[in-house]
Design an enzyme around this catalytic site. Structure first.
Site, PDB file in Angstrom:
ATOM      1  N   SER A 132       0.851  -1.180   0.000  1.00 57.19           N
ATOM      2  CA  SER A 132       0.000   0.000   0.000  1.00 57.19           C
ATOM      3  C   SER A 132       0.894   1.239   0.000  1.00 57.19           C
ATOM      4  O   SER A 132       1.835   1.330  -0.798  1.00 57.19           O
ATOM      5  CB  SER A 132      -0.939  -0.037   1.218  1.00 57.19           C
ATOM      6  OG  SER A 132      -1.741   1.124   1.288  1.00 57.19           O
ATOM      7  N   TYR A 146      -4.868   8.626  -6.259  1.00 53.39           N
ATOM      8  CA  TYR A 146      -3.880   7.620  -5.872  1.00 53.39           C
ATOM      9  C   TYR A 146      -4.191   7.084  -4.479  1.00 53.39           C
ATOM     10  O   TYR A 146      -4.210   5.863  -4.260  1.00 53.39           O
ATOM     11  CB  TYR A 146      -2.474   8.217  -5.903  1.00 53.39           C
ATOM     12  CG  TYR A 146      -1.419   7.289  -5.353  1.00 53.39           C
ATOM     13  CD1 TYR A 146      -1.041   6.142  -6.041  1.00 53.39           C
ATOM     14  CD2 TYR A 146      -0.803   7.555  -4.126  1.00 53.39           C
ATOM     15  CE1 TYR A 146      -0.081   5.278  -5.532  1.00 53.39           C
ATOM     16  CE2 TYR A 146       0.157   6.695  -3.608  1.00 53.39           C
ATOM     17  CZ  TYR A 146       0.519   5.565  -4.307  1.00 53.39           C
ATOM     18  OH  TYR A 146       1.465   4.706  -3.792  1.00 53.39           O
ATOM     19  N   LYS A 150      -5.224   3.195  -2.856  1.00 57.50           N
ATOM     20  CA  LYS A 150      -4.568   2.529  -1.729  1.00 57.50           C
ATOM     21  C   LYS A 150      -5.539   2.317  -0.566  1.00 57.50           C
ATOM     22  O   LYS A 150      -5.438   1.306   0.151  1.00 57.50           O
ATOM     23  CB  LYS A 150      -3.337   3.333  -1.286  1.00 57.50           C
ATOM     24  CG  LYS A 150      -2.237   3.393  -2.334  1.00 57.50           C
ATOM     25  CD  LYS A 150      -1.787   1.989  -2.758  1.00 57.50           C
ATOM     26  CE  LYS A 150      -0.612   2.009  -3.715  1.00 57.50           C
ATOM     27  NZ  LYS A 150      -0.167   0.648  -4.101  1.00 57.50           N
TER      28      LYS A 150
END
Length: 281
Positions: A132, A146, A150
Site C-alpha cells: 500500500s 492515488y 490505496k
C-alpha cells in the site's frame, strides 16, 4: 526456503524485495511487463525466475502463476507490488486517468490474488503482502485518486485477511513512506493532464515538493526490503506494517485526530438509535 511471487519486480521496492529474498536463500518468481528488465536489474540467479506479467491482463496472471508453480513446485509468499501514482487534485484528474490507476493498483491486485489464492487454499498456507502506501492510511493533497486506490487496497486486504485466516493464509498490508526509488519520477508518478490555477496553494506546493524530493527521499529501499522479508518470515505477521519513520509519525497523528473527532461528535452521531423498548428497529 520460501518461494516468492512478486509483481513489479524490475525496479524500485519490488526489485529490492526480490534481491533481499534471494540473499536470504529464498527463490523468487519475479514478474514485470518485460522479464528482461528483471534480469538487467538483478542478473542471473539459480533461484530467480523472471516472468512476463502485466497485471491488467488476467490470462497472463494465471499463466505466470502456473509457470512459477511448475518451476518451484509451490508459492509461499505473494507480494502485490506493481502500481503507479497520479499527482493532481481530484478535480484535475480525468475519469480516464482515474480508471487507468484503479485498473492497475486495485483490479491488478485482485487479478493476481485470484490467480494465487486457489493454490494457497489447496495447500492451506500462504502469505499475502499487499504493498500500500503511507497514503493508504493518511491521505495528502495532490494524491486524491492515488490515495483512493490505496484505501481500496487496504479495505480489500482487511476483509481478505478475515476471509482466509481459517485456511492458514495470512495477509499483511505494507505501508511504505518516502523511499529513495523512482516513484516521484514522471514514469511512476504521472502528472494529471489538467492543472487548475486555484489549486496552486495546495496541490501546486505538493508538485514542487515532489520535484525537490525526487531521488532524495530519506528511506533506504534496501533496508525497507529487508524489513519486508523479515515480516514475510515471521510466525505472526501484522495486518498492517508501517515502513519508515514518516509512516509511523503520520499514522499516529491521524489516530489522535480520529479519536478527537469521535469524542467531539459522539453526542450527535451516537444518538441515532431507536430508544430501547420502543419496538422499532
Amino acid at each position: 526456503m520460501k518461494i516468492w511471487f512478486i509483481t513489479g519486480a524490475s525496479r524500485g521496492l519490488g526489485a529490492e524485495i526480490t534481491r533481499a529474498a534471494l540473499e536470504r536463500g529464498d527463490a523468487v518468481a519475479a514478474t514485470a511487463r518485460s522479464p528482461k528488465d528483471v534480469t538487467a536489474r538483478l542478473g542471473e540467479h539459480p533461484n530467480l525466475l523472471p516472468l512476463a506479467l502485466d497485471v491488467t491482463d488476467e490470462a497472463q496472471a494465471h499463466a505466470a502463476v502456473k509457470a512459477a508453480v511448475a518451476r518451484f513446485g509451490r508459492i509461499d509468499v505473494l507480494v502485490n507490488n506493481a502500481g503507479f501514482g497520479v499527482l493532481g487534485a481530484a478535480e484535475e484528474t480525468s475519469v480516464a486517468e482515474a480508471k487507468a490507476l484503479f485498473e492497475t493498483n486495485v483490479f491488478g491486485v485482485l487479478r493476481v490474488l485470484q490467480a494465487v489464492l486457489p493454490h494457497f487454499r489447496q495447500r492451506r498456507s500462504g502469505r499475502v503482502l499487499n504493498i500500500s502506501s503511507i497514503g493508504g492510511f493518511n491521505a495528502a493533497p495532490g494524491y486524491a485518486v492515488y490515495a483512493s486506490t490505496k484505501f481500496a487496497l487496504e479495505g480489500l486486504s482487511e476483509s481478505l485477511a478475515q476471509e482466509v485466516a481459517h485456511l492458514g493464509i495470512k495477509v499483511t498490508i505494507v505501508e511504505p513512506g518516502y523511499f529513495r526509488t523512482d516513484f516521484l519520477s514522471g514514469e511512476s508518478l504521472r502528472p494529471t493532464g489538467a492543472q487548475i490555477a486555484d489549486y496552486a496553494e495546495s496541490v501546486g506546493k505538493v508538485r514542487q515538493i515532489a520535484k525537490e524530493r525526487n531521488h532524495l527521499q530519506p528511506g533506504d529501499p534496501v533496508l525497507g526490503a529487508r524489513a519486508i522479508v523479515t515480516v514475510a518470515h515471521a510466525e505472526n505477521p501484522p495486518l498492517r506494517f508501517a515502513l519508515g519513520p514518516d509512516t509511523f509519525q503520520r499514522s499516529r497523528q491521524k489516530l489522535v485526530e480520529v479519536a478527537a473527532e469521535l469524542d467531539a461528535w459522539e453526542h450527535v452521531g451516537g444518538a441515532t438509535w431507536f430508544p430501547e423498548g420502543s419496538g422499532n428497529g
